[in-house]
Motif scaffolding. Structure first.
Motif, short mmCIF file in Angstrom:
data_model
loop_
_atom_site.label_atom_id
_atom_site.label_comp_id
_atom_site.label_asym_id
_atom_site.label_seq_id
_atom_site.Cartn_x
_atom_site.Cartn_y
_atom_site.Cartn_z
N CYS A 3 1.72 -7.36 -1.12
CA CYS A 3 1.22 -5.99 -1.04
C CYS A 3 0.02 -5.95 -0.10
O CYS A 3 -0.93 -6.71 -0.26
CB CYS A 3 0.83 -5.51 -2.42
N PHE A 8 -1.77 4.16 -2.02
CA PHE A 8 -0.89 5.18 -1.46
C PHE A 8 -0.32 6.05 -2.57
O PHE A 8 -0.24 5.64 -3.72
CB PHE A 8 0.25 4.52 -0.67
N THR A 10 3.09 8.74 -3.22
CA THR A 10 4.36 9.23 -2.68
C THR A 10 4.38 10.75 -2.62
O THR A 10 3.50 11.41 -3.14
CB THR A 10 5.55 8.76 -3.55
N LEU A 18 1.81 -0.48 -0.12
CA LEU A 18 2.22 -0.69 1.26
C LEU A 18 2.59 -2.16 1.44
O LEU A 18 1.80 -3.04 1.12
CB LEU A 18 1.09 -0.31 2.22
N GLY A 55 11.19 4.56 -1.53
CA GLY A 55 10.00 4.97 -0.79
C GLY A 55 10.41 5.25 0.64
O GLY A 55 11.51 5.71 0.90
N TYR A 58 7.32 3.62 7.51
CA TYR A 58 6.61 4.32 8.57
C TYR A 58 7.13 3.82 9.91
O TYR A 58 6.93 2.66 10.26
CB TYR A 58 5.10 4.05 8.49
N LYS A 69 0.10 1.40 9.97
CA LYS A 69 1.20 1.62 9.02
C LYS A 69 2.57 1.48 9.66
O LYS A 69 3.56 1.30 8.96
CB LYS A 69 1.09 3.03 8.41
N CYS A 74 6.25 1.91 2.33
CA CYS A 74 5.50 2.51 1.22
C CYS A 74 6.50 2.64 0.06
O CYS A 74 7.42 3.46 0.11
CB CYS A 74 4.96 3.88 1.64
#
Length: 85
Positions: A3, A8, A10, A18, A55, A58, A69, A74
């Motif tokens: 991680c 973050f 949603t 992330l 999720g 990006y 990102k 995510c």
């Protein structure tokens, strides 16, 4: 999986993490979205087995502050399962 960040949220308001890498996921089509932190091109990611949306990935960040990102995932916390470890 390691991680990178745990701050973050949603689209549904759930806490998310992330990740730089994931396993057993399938990427959906890319689309532009306006998120809390700015504009992005993202793609939903689904479980490779059951196809539940986990999720998003990006693909592109339009704000220079959020370029880190790009290429990251995510994943909603409630979708993360620790099994057979």
């Amino acid at each position: 999986m390691h991680c990178l960040e745990a701050i973050f949220v949603t689209r549904s308001g759930s806490r998310a993490f992330l990740f730089a890498h994931t396993i057993n996921v399938v990427q959906g089509p890319k689309e532009d979205r306006q998120l809390i932190t700015g504009s992005y091109t993202v793609a939903d990611v689904h479980c490779g087995d059951c196809r539940v949306v986990l999720g998003c990935k990006y693909v592109k960040a339009y704000d220079e502050l959020h370029k880190y990102k790009e290429g990251k995932y995510c994943i909603a916390m409630f979708n993360i399962v620790k099994a057979n470890w």
